[in-house]
Every structure is written in C-alpha cells, then in structure tokens.
Design an enzyme around this catalytic site. Structure first.
Site, PDB file in Angstrom:
ATOM      1  N   GLY A  29       0.770  -1.371  -0.149  1.00 24.34           N
ATOM      2  CA  GLY A  29       0.011  -0.133  -0.047  1.00 24.34           C
ATOM      3  C   GLY A  29       0.824   1.243   0.105  1.00 24.34           C
TER       4      GLY A  29
ATOM      5  N   GLN B 177       3.035   9.907   1.353  1.00 21.46           N
ATOM      6  CA  GLN B 177       4.051   9.339   1.490  1.00 21.46           C
ATOM      7  C   GLN B 177       4.897   9.784   0.322  1.00 21.46           C
ATOM      8  OE1 GLN B 177       2.187   5.012   2.188  1.00 21.46           O
ATOM      9  NE2 GLN B 177       4.442   4.814   3.052  1.00 21.46           N
TER      10      GLN B 177
ATOM     11  N   CYS C  78       6.034  -0.490   7.037  1.00 20.65           N
ATOM     12  CA  CYS C  78       5.687   0.805   6.125  1.00 20.65           C
ATOM     13  C   CYS C  78       6.794   1.151   5.463  1.00 20.65           C
ATOM     14  CB  CYS C  78       5.515   1.803   7.026  1.00 20.65           C
ATOM     15  SG  CYS C  78       4.990   3.417   6.415  1.00 20.65           S
ATOM     16  N   LEU C  79       6.350   1.684   4.100  1.00 19.47           N
ATOM     17  CA  LEU C  79       7.790   2.147   2.962  1.00 19.47           C
ATOM     18  C   LEU C  79       8.341   3.315   3.412  1.00 19.47           C
ATOM     19  CD1 LEU C  79       6.019   1.317  -0.515  1.00 19.47           C
ATOM     20  CD2 LEU C  79       7.528  -0.239   0.798  1.00 19.47           C
TER      21      LEU C  79
ATOM     22  N   HIS D  97      -3.836   1.405   7.780  1.00 21.97           N
ATOM     23  CA  HIS D  97      -2.758   1.643   7.740  1.00 21.97           C
ATOM     24  C   HIS D  97      -2.634   2.905   6.939  1.00 21.97           C
ATOM     25  CE1 HIS D  97       1.808   1.298   7.987  1.00 21.97           C
ATOM     26  NE2 HIS D  97       1.659   2.042   6.880  1.00 21.97           N
ATOM     27  N   GLU D  98      -3.138   2.925   5.655  1.00 24.46           N
ATOM     28  CA  GLU D  98      -2.985   4.032   4.616  1.00 24.46           C
ATOM     29  C   GLU D  98      -3.772   5.155   4.903  1.00 24.46           C
ATOM     30  OE1 GLU D  98      -0.420   3.558   2.737  1.00 24.46           O
ATOM     31  OE2 GLU D  98      -0.375   1.524   3.333  1.00 24.46           O
TER      32      GLU D  98
ATOM     33  N   HIS E  58      -2.219   7.306   7.223  1.00 27.92           N
ATOM     34  CA  HIS E  58      -1.152   8.306   6.697  1.00 27.92           C
ATOM     35  C   HIS E  58      -1.916   9.442   6.132  1.00 27.92           C
ATOM     36  CE1 HIS E  58       2.656   6.086   6.316  1.00 27.92           C
ATOM     37  NE2 HIS E  58       2.042   5.037   5.767  1.00 27.92           N
TER      38      HIS E  58
HETATM   39 NI    NI Z   1       2.867   3.112   5.665  1.00 25.52          NI
END
Ligand code: NI
Length: 169
Positions: free
Chosen positions: A46, A51, A92-93, A134-135, A138
């Site tokens: 995701g 991000q 997480c990226l 989670h997204e 963000h």
């Molecule tokens: Ni993330």
C-alpha cells in the site's frame, strides 16, 4: 510513468493532513499510475499520497500474491468497523526494515471513489482491512510507529536518522 521518492520517517511532511481530491481528472490518473508503479517497485502492499509528499486523500493498495489486484481509493471514508480488533505486525515503506504490532479492526467498510471517479464501497477484512486502516492513517498524518511506546518510537527515529545519514555519505 515515473517512480516517485518516498518520504521516510521522521520526515515532518509525513504528519501533514491530506485534503480531499477535488476531481478525478487526468492529473489524478497520472498520479495514480505513478503511485502504483512506485508501490510495486518498492514491493509494498500500500502507498498513500502523503508518502510521496502529495497531500490529497488518495491511496493505492495491492495485497494479492500475484500483484495484479490494484485497489485505488480516493477520498476514502470509513463507514463501518467490526467490534473485534487484533494485534497485527505492520511495516511501512516510509519506515523501512521496521515491523511491529498495531491493534486494528478485523474488518472495515469504506466508501470511496475509484480511479475513474465512480463511487464504490469496499468491504475488507484481514490483511486488506489492516492495510486500508494503515494507509488511511497516513492521510491523517499518522505513521504506524506512533502507536508504539515513546521509547520504541525514539529508538526507531534514531535508527532511521542514522541510516539516512549513512546513505547520504
Ligand atoms: Ni505506511
């Protein structure tokens, strides 16, 4: 299409609250294509626009094994959550190499626009439900490490800053 740089924790821009997407136009479609390419390249499941330093309510997700089930959610709103919650290990990226447990609803229903601007309702459970939560965090400027203890979070912050210094050398 283009790969986009992903902001890394503790970059303060990750704490920006995203604004609603006004229209799903060509600009948005180009952004979606770039975000999908960036997510697949980074082997993520995701990616939120936050991000990549775009502060609009847009997320892309693909939790499939085959990496061919892209889900685009524009202006997502949670309309239902399950009573049950579970502790799930998340990564997480924006926080590479860090995995830790976060309590999430087992299932959620969200309404959103898709990549064509059509309304959709997504009923999600398990990994997809966790990923959506989670997204969507963000988009509110929240990174998953903020659920961890201050001690853990500080340790992660130091580790990330050290890694970023080393990369810059
Ligand atoms: Ni993330």
């Amino acid at each position: 299409m283009a790969l986009l740089p992903i902001l890394r924790f503790p970059d303060p821009r990750l704490h920006t609250v995203a604004k609603p997407v006004p229209t799903v136009d060509a600009r948005m479609q180009a952004l979606i294509a770039d975000m999908l390419e960036t997510m697949y390249e980074a082997k993520g499941i995701g990616l939120a626009a936050t991000q990549i330093d775009v502060h609009e309510r847009l997320i892309v997700i693909d939790v499939s094994e085959e990496r061919d089930q892209a889900l685009v959610l524009i202006n997502p709103q949670v309309v239902w959550t399950s009573a049950e919650t579970h502790l799930n290990e998340e990564g997480c990226l924006s926080v590479p190499g860090i995995y830790d447990g976060v309590e999430r609803f087992d299932a959620v229903t969200v309404s959103a626009l898709d990549e064509k601007g059509n309304s959709r309702v997504v009923q999600a459970e398990d990994l997809l439900a966790v990923c959506i939560q989670h997204e969507m965090d963000h988009l509110m400027g929240k990174v998953f490490v903020e659920y961890l203890s201050p001690l853990k979070r500080n340790r992660i912050k130091k580790k990330m800053l050290k890694a970023q210094r080393e990369e810059a050398q």
